[in-house]
Design a protein around this motif. Structure first.
Motif, PDB file in Angstrom:
ATOM      1  N   LEU A 134      17.896 -40.099   7.344  1.00  0.00           N
ATOM      2  CA  LEU A 134      17.965 -38.756   7.892  1.00  0.00           C
ATOM      3  C   LEU A 134      17.005 -38.421   8.795  1.00  0.00           C
ATOM      4  CD1 LEU A 134      17.584 -36.781   4.169  1.00  0.00           C
ATOM      5  CD2 LEU A 134      19.613 -37.066   5.594  1.00  0.00           C
ATOM      6  N   PRO A 135      17.337 -37.365   9.691  1.00  0.00           N
ATOM      7  CA  PRO A 135      16.678 -37.253  11.129  1.00  0.00           C
ATOM      8  C   PRO A 135      15.654 -36.286  10.659  1.00  0.00           C
ATOM      9  CG  PRO A 135      18.838 -35.898  10.916  1.00  0.00           C
ATOM     10  CD  PRO A 135      18.652 -36.626   9.707  1.00  0.00           C
ATOM     11  N   THR A 136      14.697 -36.121  11.580  1.00  0.00           N
ATOM     12  CA  THR A 136      13.487 -35.217  11.277  1.00  0.00           C
ATOM     13  C   THR A 136      14.252 -33.822  11.429  1.00  0.00           C
ATOM     14  OG1 THR A 136      12.259 -36.476  13.090  1.00  0.00           O
ATOM     15  CG2 THR A 136      11.463 -34.409  12.808  1.00  0.00           C
ATOM     16  N   PRO A 137      13.450 -33.317  10.249  1.00  0.00           N
ATOM     17  CA  PRO A 137      14.058 -31.680  10.141  1.00  0.00           C
ATOM     18  C   PRO A 137      14.126 -31.216  11.424  1.00  0.00           C
ATOM     19  CG  PRO A 137      12.600 -32.327   8.517  1.00  0.00           C
ATOM     20  CD  PRO A 137      12.418 -33.346   9.723  1.00  0.00           C
ATOM     21  N   PRO A 138      14.938 -30.089  11.593  1.00  0.00           N
ATOM     22  CA  PRO A 138      15.152 -29.103  12.933  1.00  0.00           C
ATOM     23  C   PRO A 138      13.989 -28.161  12.818  1.00  0.00           C
ATOM     24  CG  PRO A 138      16.685 -28.378  11.183  1.00  0.00           C
ATOM     25  CD  PRO A 138      16.115 -29.927  10.757  1.00  0.00           C
ATOM     26  N   ILE A 139      13.472 -27.359  14.108  1.00  0.00           N
ATOM     27  CA  ILE A 139      12.698 -26.542  14.290  1.00  0.00           C
ATOM     28  C   ILE A 139      13.441 -25.430  14.434  1.00  0.00           C
ATOM     29  CG2 ILE A 139      10.750 -25.809  15.653  1.00  0.00           C
ATOM     30  CD1 ILE A 139      10.305 -28.929  16.347  1.00  0.00           C
ATOM     31  N   PRO A 140      13.003 -24.302  13.818  1.00  0.00           N
ATOM     32  CA  PRO A 140      13.581 -23.142  14.209  1.00  0.00           C
ATOM     33  C   PRO A 140      13.603 -22.825  15.710  1.00  0.00           C
ATOM     34  CG  PRO A 140      12.168 -22.671  12.373  1.00  0.00           C
ATOM     35  CD  PRO A 140      12.120 -24.106  13.069  1.00  0.00           C
ATOM     36  N   LEU A 141      14.596 -21.995  16.282  1.00  0.00           N
ATOM     37  CA  LEU A 141      14.623 -21.643  17.626  1.00  0.00           C
ATOM     38  C   LEU A 141      14.172 -20.070  17.690  1.00  0.00           C
ATOM     39  CD1 LEU A 141      18.197 -22.754  18.594  1.00  0.00           C
ATOM     40  CD2 LEU A 141      16.078 -24.063  18.930  1.00  0.00           C
ATOM     41  N   GLY A 142      13.629 -19.384  16.699  1.00  0.00           N
ATOM     42  CA  GLY A 142      13.193 -18.114  16.689  1.00  0.00           C
ATOM     43  C   GLY A 142      12.367 -17.803  15.479  1.00  0.00           C
ATOM     44  N   ASN A 143      12.178 -16.683  15.348  1.00  0.00           N
ATOM     45  CA  ASN A 143      11.138 -16.123  14.204  1.00  0.00           C
ATOM     46  C   ASN A 143      11.933 -16.182  12.713  1.00  0.00           C
ATOM     47  OD1 ASN A 143       9.023 -15.209  13.060  1.00  0.00           O
ATOM     48  ND2 ASN A 143       9.286 -12.959  13.535  1.00  0.00           N
ATOM     49  N   TYR A 144      12.150 -17.197  12.213  1.00  0.00           N
ATOM     50  CA  TYR A 144      12.713 -17.514  11.049  1.00  0.00           C
ATOM     51  C   TYR A 144      12.221 -18.837  10.431  1.00  0.00           C
ATOM     52  CZ  TYR A 144      16.040 -20.438  13.665  1.00  0.00           C
ATOM     53  OH  TYR A 144      16.772 -21.134  14.343  1.00  0.00           O
ATOM     54  N   VAL A 145      12.718 -19.005   9.148  1.00  0.00           N
ATOM     55  CA  VAL A 145      12.406 -20.220   8.570  1.00  0.00           C
ATOM     56  C   VAL A 145      13.721 -21.028   8.432  1.00  0.00           C
ATOM     57  CG1 VAL A 145      10.305 -19.628   7.347  1.00  0.00           C
ATOM     58  CG2 VAL A 145      12.458 -19.536   6.088  1.00  0.00           C
ATOM     59  N   GLU A 146      13.918 -22.276   8.222  1.00  0.00           N
ATOM     60  CA  GLU A 146      14.956 -23.222   8.128  1.00  0.00           C
ATOM     61  C   GLU A 146      15.639 -23.147   6.997  1.00  0.00           C
ATOM     62  OE1 GLU A 146      16.796 -24.582  10.455  1.00  0.00           O
ATOM     63  OE2 GLU A 146      15.734 -24.236  12.182  1.00  0.00           O
ATOM     64  N   THR A 147      14.637 -23.035   5.707  1.00  0.00           N
ATOM     65  CA  THR A 147      15.028 -23.122   4.590  1.00  0.00           C
ATOM     66  C   THR A 147      14.189 -22.035   3.381  1.00  0.00           C
ATOM     67  OG1 THR A 147      13.367 -24.585   3.905  1.00  0.00           O
ATOM     68  CG2 THR A 147      15.494 -25.556   4.395  1.00  0.00           C
ATOM     69  N   SER A 148      15.092 -21.455   2.487  1.00  0.00           N
ATOM     70  CA  SER A 148      14.470 -20.371   1.607  1.00  0.00           C
ATOM     71  C   SER A 148      15.056 -20.668   0.168  1.00  0.00           C
ATOM     72  CB  SER A 148      14.826 -19.082   2.119  1.00  0.00           C
ATOM     73  OG  SER A 148      14.302 -18.261   1.224  1.00  0.00           O
ATOM     74  N   LEU A 149      13.999 -20.869  -0.645  1.00  0.00           N
ATOM     75  CA  LEU A 149      14.332 -21.178  -2.151  1.00  0.00           C
ATOM     76  C   LEU A 149      14.287 -19.738  -2.895  1.00  0.00           C
ATOM     77  CD1 LEU A 149      14.765 -23.502  -4.333  1.00  0.00           C
ATOM     78  CD2 LEU A 149      12.534 -23.494  -4.685  1.00  0.00           C
ATOM     79  N   VAL A 150      15.531 -19.572  -3.565  1.00  0.00           N
ATOM     80  CA  VAL A 150      15.555 -18.352  -4.488  1.00  0.00           C
ATOM     81  C   VAL A 150      16.068 -19.061  -5.951  1.00  0.00           C
ATOM     82  CG1 VAL A 150      16.689 -16.422  -4.966  1.00  0.00           C
ATOM     83  CG2 VAL A 150      16.261 -17.069  -2.545  1.00  0.00           C
ATOM     84  N   GLY A 151      15.278 -18.853  -7.017  1.00  0.00           N
ATOM     85  CA  GLY A 151      15.596 -19.712  -8.292  1.00  0.00           C
ATOM     86  C   GLY A 151      16.069 -21.060  -7.839  1.00  0.00           C
ATOM     87  N   THR A 152      16.981 -21.525  -8.226  1.00  0.00           N
ATOM     88  CA  THR A 152      17.483 -22.964  -8.154  1.00  0.00           C
ATOM     89  C   THR A 152      18.300 -23.024  -6.910  1.00  0.00           C
ATOM     90  OG1 THR A 152      19.423 -22.607  -9.850  1.00  0.00           O
ATOM     91  CG2 THR A 152      17.287 -23.284 -10.574  1.00  0.00           C
ATOM     92  N   LEU A 153      18.368 -22.295  -6.385  1.00  0.00           N
ATOM     93  CA  LEU A 153      19.404 -22.069  -5.022  1.00  0.00           C
ATOM     94  C   LEU A 153      18.553 -22.402  -3.629  1.00  0.00           C
ATOM     95  CD1 LEU A 153      22.095 -19.743  -5.625  1.00  0.00           C
ATOM     96  CD2 LEU A 153      22.368 -22.259  -6.238  1.00  0.00           C
ATOM     97  N   LEU A 154      18.688 -23.277  -2.781  1.00  0.00           N
ATOM     98  CA  LEU A 154      18.128 -23.428  -1.527  1.00  0.00           C
ATOM     99  C   LEU A 154      18.839 -23.193  -0.591  1.00  0.00           C
ATOM    100  CD1 LEU A 154      15.319 -24.215  -0.102  1.00  0.00           C
ATOM    101  CD2 LEU A 154      16.483 -26.600  -0.064  1.00  0.00           C
ATOM    102  N   PHE A 155      18.596 -22.175   0.280  1.00  0.00           N
ATOM    103  CA  PHE A 155      19.543 -21.806   1.350  1.00  0.00           C
ATOM    104  C   PHE A 155      19.005 -22.557   2.884  1.00  0.00           C
ATOM    105  CE2 PHE A 155      19.918 -18.791  -2.004  1.00  0.00           C
ATOM    106  CZ  PHE A 155      21.255 -18.315  -1.822  1.00  0.00           C
ATOM    107  N   THR A 156      19.815 -23.100   3.537  1.00  0.00           N
ATOM    108  CA  THR A 156      19.303 -23.078   4.897  1.00  0.00           C
ATOM    109  C   THR A 156      19.782 -22.157   6.064  1.00  0.00           C
ATOM    110  OG1 THR A 156      21.307 -24.417   5.719  1.00  0.00           O
ATOM    111  CG2 THR A 156      19.898 -25.658   4.496  1.00  0.00           C
ATOM    112  N   SER A 157      19.126 -22.064   7.276  1.00  0.00           N
ATOM    113  CA  SER A 157      19.439 -21.323   8.134  1.00  0.00           C
ATOM    114  C   SER A 157      20.449 -21.884   8.803  1.00  0.00           C
ATOM    115  CB  SER A 157      18.309 -21.176   9.255  1.00  0.00           C
ATOM    116  OG  SER A 157      17.139 -20.211   8.573  1.00  0.00           O
ATOM    117  N   GLY A 158      21.103 -21.143   9.952  1.00  0.00           N
ATOM    118  CA  GLY A 158      21.963 -22.009  10.875  1.00  0.00           C
ATOM    119  C   GLY A 158      21.515 -23.091  11.329  1.00  0.00           C
ATOM    120  N   ILE A 159      21.972 -24.293  11.402  1.00  0.00           N
ATOM    121  CA  ILE A 159      21.462 -25.587  11.674  1.00  0.00           C
ATOM    122  C   ILE A 159      22.507 -25.999  12.830  1.00  0.00           C
ATOM    123  CG2 ILE A 159      20.960 -27.982  10.985  1.00  0.00           C
ATOM    124  CD1 ILE A 159      19.176 -26.036   9.428  1.00  0.00           C
TER     125      ILE A 159
END
Length: 164
Positions: free
Chosen positions: A25-50
């Motif tokens: 796996l590569p180094t995780p991406p860094i956001p290009l703006g004011n947001y996070v790359e991942t967000s956990l809600v319950g048992t679901l993990l959402f990624t931003s646009g990668i």
């Protein structure tokens, strides 16, 4: 669900499948703006646009059907999926905490006449099937747009079911 906490086949962990495939796996991406790359809600993990970054640079730039071929699009989608997996693994601390890929969304920068959206998206879906198993499957939405940030040809977001 398997006793090892994932659905990757009898006793097979995702980390072992990655190793068997020769994938690091590569180094995780860094956001290009004011947001996070991942967000956990319950048992679901959402990624931003990668995006398909490789060593801090876009793998390709331009539009499918004009500047890039189907095969280049597939490769870009594959790298975007690897980056999404890296972001999820980094957030969770362990790729084996991922139970399933639930959904993948892919936006493609294309010409008006480009029609091979599904083929490009298969670059990501095929990789995820190799890692998580074809029997698990995932839903997918693929769309073509005129432009994307920083001239990337592919933006991918994913939803993972995880062990919390």
């Amino acid at each position: 669900m398997q006793a090892n906490g994932n659905r990757n086949g009898p006793g097979k962990k995702h980390s072992e499948r990655l190793e068997a495939l020769g994938i690091q796996l590569p180094t995780p991406p860094i956001p290009l703006g004011n947001y996070v790359e991942t967000s956990l809600v319950g048992t679901l993990l959402f990624t931003s646009g990668i995006l398909p970054f490789v060593n801090g640079k876009l793998l390709f730039t331009g539009r499918l059907g004009a500047d890039l071929t189907l095969e280049q699009g597939q490769e870009a989608a594959r790298y975007a999926a690897l980056n999404a997996l890296a972001a999820a693994s980094h957030f969770l601390g362990d790729v084996d905490r991922i139970q399933k890929v639930v959904r993948v969304g892919i936006a493609l920068a294309t010409t008006e006449s480009f029609t091979q959206h599904a083929g490009v998206a298969d670059g990501a879906s095929d990789l995820l099937a190799q890692i998580f198993g074809k029997e698990q499957g995932h839903t997918r939405l693929v769309s073509g747009v005129y432009s994307l940030p920083v001239r990337t040809p592919v933006v991918l977001d994913a939803v993972f079911e995880v062990v919390v």
